[in-house]
Design a protein around this motif. Sequence first.
Motif, mmCIF file in Angstrom:
data_model
loop_
_atom_site.group_PDB
_atom_site.id
_atom_site.type_symbol
_atom_site.label_atom_id
_atom_site.label_comp_id
_atom_site.label_asym_id
_atom_site.label_seq_id
_atom_site.Cartn_x
_atom_site.Cartn_y
_atom_site.Cartn_z
ATOM 1 N N VAL A 1 -8.511 4.525 11.754
ATOM 2 C CA VAL A 1 -7.118 4.550 11.850
ATOM 3 C C VAL A 1 -6.891 3.138 11.859
ATOM 4 O O VAL A 1 -7.588 2.014 12.199
ATOM 5 C CB VAL A 1 -6.654 4.611 13.333
ATOM 6 C CG1 VAL A 1 -5.133 4.375 13.838
ATOM 7 C CG2 VAL A 1 -6.959 6.417 13.776
ATOM 8 N N VAL A 2 -5.812 2.877 11.207
ATOM 9 C CA VAL A 2 -5.446 1.843 10.800
ATOM 10 C C VAL A 2 -4.204 0.971 10.820
ATOM 11 O O VAL A 2 -3.119 2.190 11.222
ATOM 12 C CB VAL A 2 -5.725 1.347 9.555
ATOM 13 C CG1 VAL A 2 -4.789 0.253 8.993
ATOM 14 C CG2 VAL A 2 -6.102 2.174 8.461
ATOM 15 N N LYS A 3 -4.351 0.178 12.275
ATOM 16 C CA LYS A 3 -2.741 -0.369 12.605
ATOM 17 C C LYS A 3 -2.383 -1.655 12.344
ATOM 18 O O LYS A 3 -3.033 -2.491 12.685
ATOM 19 C CB LYS A 3 -3.624 -0.315 14.474
ATOM 20 C CG LYS A 3 -2.429 -0.579 15.775
ATOM 21 C CD LYS A 3 -3.103 -0.874 16.761
ATOM 22 C CE LYS A 3 -1.481 -1.343 17.678
ATOM 23 N NZ LYS A 3 -2.198 -1.654 18.887
ATOM 24 N N LEU B 1 -13.638 0.308 1.817
ATOM 25 C CA LEU B 1 -12.252 0.398 0.757
ATOM 26 C C LEU B 1 -11.624 0.919 1.338
ATOM 27 O O LEU B 1 -12.480 2.424 1.139
ATOM 28 C CB LEU B 1 -12.592 0.193 -0.174
ATOM 29 C CG LEU B 1 -10.780 0.030 -1.145
ATOM 30 C CD1 LEU B 1 -10.862 -1.516 -0.844
ATOM 31 C CD2 LEU B 1 -10.882 0.017 -2.461
ATOM 32 N N ILE B 2 -10.594 1.097 2.155
ATOM 33 C CA ILE B 2 -9.992 2.026 2.808
ATOM 34 C C ILE B 2 -8.416 2.499 2.325
ATOM 35 O O ILE B 2 -7.635 1.720 2.107
ATOM 36 C CB ILE B 2 -9.467 2.305 4.147
ATOM 37 C CG1 ILE B 2 -10.678 1.725 5.024
ATOM 38 C CG2 ILE B 2 -8.897 2.771 4.870
ATOM 39 C CD1 ILE B 2 -10.960 1.575 6.699
ATOM 40 N N ARG B 3 -8.246 3.280 2.735
ATOM 41 C CA ARG B 3 -6.971 3.538 0.893
ATOM 42 C C ARG B 3 -6.086 4.422 1.782
ATOM 43 O O ARG B 3 -6.107 5.715 2.794
ATOM 44 C CB ARG B 3 -6.914 5.394 -0.097
ATOM 45 C CG ARG B 3 -5.519 5.510 -0.778
ATOM 46 C CD ARG B 3 -5.123 4.423 -1.618
ATOM 47 N NE ARG B 3 -5.744 3.789 -2.345
ATOM 48 C CZ ARG B 3 -6.559 4.613 -3.956
ATOM 49 N NH1 ARG B 3 -5.978 5.311 -3.680
ATOM 50 N NH2 ARG B 3 -6.986 4.003 -4.271
ATOM 51 N N VAL B 4 -4.946 3.632 2.580
ATOM 52 C CA VAL B 4 -3.740 3.824 4.003
ATOM 53 C C VAL B 4 -2.989 4.268 2.573
ATOM 54 O O VAL B 4 -1.627 3.067 1.831
ATOM 55 C CB VAL B 4 -3.445 2.806 4.684
ATOM 56 C CG1 VAL B 4 -2.434 3.308 5.447
ATOM 57 C CG2 VAL B 4 -5.327 2.464 4.634
ATOM 58 N N ASP B 5 -2.592 5.464 2.492
ATOM 59 C CA ASP B 5 -0.970 5.973 1.291
ATOM 60 C C ASP B 5 0.639 5.148 2.147
ATOM 61 O O ASP B 5 1.067 4.353 0.999
ATOM 62 C CB ASP B 5 -0.477 7.180 0.968
ATOM 63 C CG ASP B 5 -2.062 8.118 0.570
ATOM 64 O OD1 ASP B 5 -3.197 7.097 -0.263
ATOM 65 O OD2 ASP B 5 -2.274 9.327 0.745
ATOM 66 N N GLN C 1 -0.065 -12.054 8.361
ATOM 67 C CA GLN C 1 -0.560 -11.434 9.365
ATOM 68 C C GLN C 1 0.357 -10.105 9.257
ATOM 69 O O GLN C 1 -0.993 -9.363 10.234
ATOM 70 C CB GLN C 1 0.092 -11.829 10.650
ATOM 71 C CG GLN C 1 -0.851 -13.093 11.198
ATOM 72 C CD GLN C 1 -0.591 -13.145 12.349
ATOM 73 O OE1 GLN C 1 1.014 -13.469 13.462
ATOM 74 N NE2 GLN C 1 -0.905 -13.806 13.893
ATOM 75 N N ASP C 2 1.060 -10.150 8.646
ATOM 76 C CA ASP C 2 1.834 -8.828 8.267
ATOM 77 C C ASP C 2 0.653 -7.639 7.297
ATOM 78 O O ASP C 2 1.194 -7.030 7.076
ATOM 79 C CB ASP C 2 2.965 -8.279 8.062
ATOM 80 C CG ASP C 2 3.328 -9.138 6.717
ATOM 81 O OD1 ASP C 2 2.492 -9.977 6.271
ATOM 82 O OD2 ASP C 2 4.178 -8.424 5.643
ATOM 83 N N LYS C 3 -0.962 -8.172 6.161
ATOM 84 C CA LYS C 3 -1.073 -7.544 5.691
ATOM 85 C C LYS C 3 -2.746 -7.875 6.040
ATOM 86 O O LYS C 3 -3.279 -7.520 5.503
ATOM 87 C CB LYS C 3 -1.261 -8.123 4.168
ATOM 88 C CG LYS C 3 0.321 -8.345 3.799
ATOM 89 C CD LYS C 3 0.014 -9.646 2.559
ATOM 90 C CE LYS C 3 1.555 -9.436 2.100
ATOM 91 N NZ LYS C 3 1.586 -10.563 0.847
ATOM 92 N N VAL C 4 -2.951 -8.231 7.401
ATOM 93 C CA VAL C 4 -3.727 -7.870 8.253
ATOM 94 C C VAL C 4 -4.090 -6.686 9.535
ATOM 95 O O VAL C 4 -2.813 -7.087 9.999
ATOM 96 C CB VAL C 4 -4.333 -8.968 9.391
ATOM 97 C CG1 VAL C 4 -5.740 -9.150 9.053
ATOM 98 C CG2 VAL C 4 -4.651 -9.984 7.966
ATOM 99 N N PHE C 5 -5.515 -6.436 9.190
ATOM 100 C CA PHE C 5 -4.895 -5.075 10.296
ATOM 101 C C PHE C 5 -6.493 -4.723 11.446
ATOM 102 O O PHE C 5 -6.932 -5.188 10.976
ATOM 103 C CB PHE C 5 -5.035 -3.410 9.369
ATOM 104 C CG PHE C 5 -3.812 -3.507 8.161
ATOM 105 C CD1 PHE C 5 -2.899 -3.468 8.534
ATOM 106 C CD2 PHE C 5 -3.957 -3.827 6.737
ATOM 107 C CE1 PHE C 5 -1.695 -3.601 7.524
ATOM 108 C CE2 PHE C 5 -2.996 -3.807 5.729
ATOM 109 C CZ PHE C 5 -1.559 -3.566 6.259
ATOM 110 N N HIS D 1 -1.349 4.128 10.606
ATOM 111 C CA HIS D 1 -1.205 5.103 9.687
ATOM 112 C C HIS D 1 -3.011 5.657 9.477
ATOM 113 O O HIS D 1 -4.332 4.838 9.884
ATOM 114 C CB HIS D 1 -1.199 4.548 8.767
ATOM 115 C CG HIS D 1 -0.289 3.381 8.748
ATOM 116 N ND1 HIS D 1 1.537 4.018 8.533
ATOM 117 C CD2 HIS D 1 0.659 2.421 8.520
ATOM 118 C CE1 HIS D 1 2.327 3.190 8.759
ATOM 119 N NE2 HIS D 1 1.484 1.749 8.816
ATOM 120 N N GLN D 2 -2.469 6.637 9.419
ATOM 121 C CA GLN D 2 -4.199 7.531 9.011
ATOM 122 C C GLN D 2 -4.185 6.496 7.128
ATOM 123 O O GLN D 2 -4.430 7.265 6.781
ATOM 124 C CB GLN D 2 -3.950 9.488 8.823
ATOM 125 C CG GLN D 2 -4.114 10.260 10.372
ATOM 126 C CD GLN D 2 -5.405 9.524 11.304
ATOM 127 O OE1 GLN D 2 -6.659 9.499 10.783
ATOM 128 N NE2 GLN D 2 -4.404 8.877 12.541
#
Length: 400
Positions: A168-170, A192-196, A130-134, A177-178
């Motif tokens: 926005v990735v929560k 695919l989204i890049r979240v630094d 779950q902590d790797k699902v957004f 995170h942006q």
Amino acid sequence: MYCPNCGAEKQKRGQYCSECGKPIKAAKGSRSTFIMSLLALLIALAGTGLGIFFLFNKKEEPVQVIKAGHEPKPATEVIEKEKDQKKEQDQEKEQEQQPETKPELEKQEEVKASEAPETKSKTEIIKNSQDKVFTIFTDTSQGSGFLFSNKGDVVTNAHVVAGFTEVVVKSSDGTEHQGRVIGISDVVDIALIRVDPLSGKEPLPIEMAQTAAGTEVIALGSPRGLENTASIGYLTGIDRDILGDFNYEKVYQIDARIAPGSSGGPLLNATTGKVIGINSAVLIEDESIGFSIPMFSVHNQFITWSQNPMSAEEVSNLFDFYDEYNDYWEWNDSDWEYNEDDYYDWENDDESENQDVDGSHDEELEESEAPSEDEQPKSDPKLENDEPSNEHPDEEANTE
């Protein structure tokens, strides 16, 4: 040598006797007798030497002690046992002489055959995943996604982020995170989204082989905004082709419940915890039937985007969001025509044209237009109660 005739001594190389004058002939068989005697002597000497050699080099055979009550083993059995031992020793030597390295493919097959898949409980899989699902947010939509690589790349559906380059990735703990879209397809429903800030975090494991029908699965995501939702079901079909805005070919069919907002979330193998698909769509006629894009079929495309990201211009040009909405609200002249009779200019109306001088015309007009008592419509209470109310137009139910 002497003369056989008279007995006088023979002279050297003389063929006749000097005394009697008769010819002297050598005795027959003297030379052959000498040669035979010599050979016999040599054979005797050779036999004597061999006998002495074997006498001094003879090895004593071990004596087997026979215990009381036990019979000695037959000689044939002892010989066969010695042969077996010798054969085993030869095989060991051959194995030592053979190179230890094997072809790489054979090694992989042996490892796969010997290693059984690691099994985990469903509770453990959900907790670790779950902590790797957004939850993914744009200005107009909401979906789900999951961590694909340690570069901070998050997988989702293309229809979730279409028309946007920044999202926005929560995370599951509420941190936002942006993220920027670095890959999107207008053919297959993937992006695919890049979240630094997520860089360096361990991603979810991926299943690179097709999963069989009947496998128990877990669908994770945020259906209708309900974050950290997990539903359990089965993979009920494979190689399904469905109609949609994207190319949904050879996808998985599942009965694990998904809904709008689940799009882009991972479909996990309930035994190994590996990602086997991307939850993407439900059947309109029956929302209990869902569809998931197999992960092994699109894995290479995600790797390409991760190594060579698309530019913001390339992403925005692929799905021009605002142009689509402008086209939606654009009028088509053929759908509507202006009719002057439909409009009346009350401000520029000349009152003298609408009123009669003595007012009798207006009275007659009102009397003629007024309906009689028999013609008055009667109100039907049933129709009045069934008429939909417009007091709360914003609370219309969403069937999706």
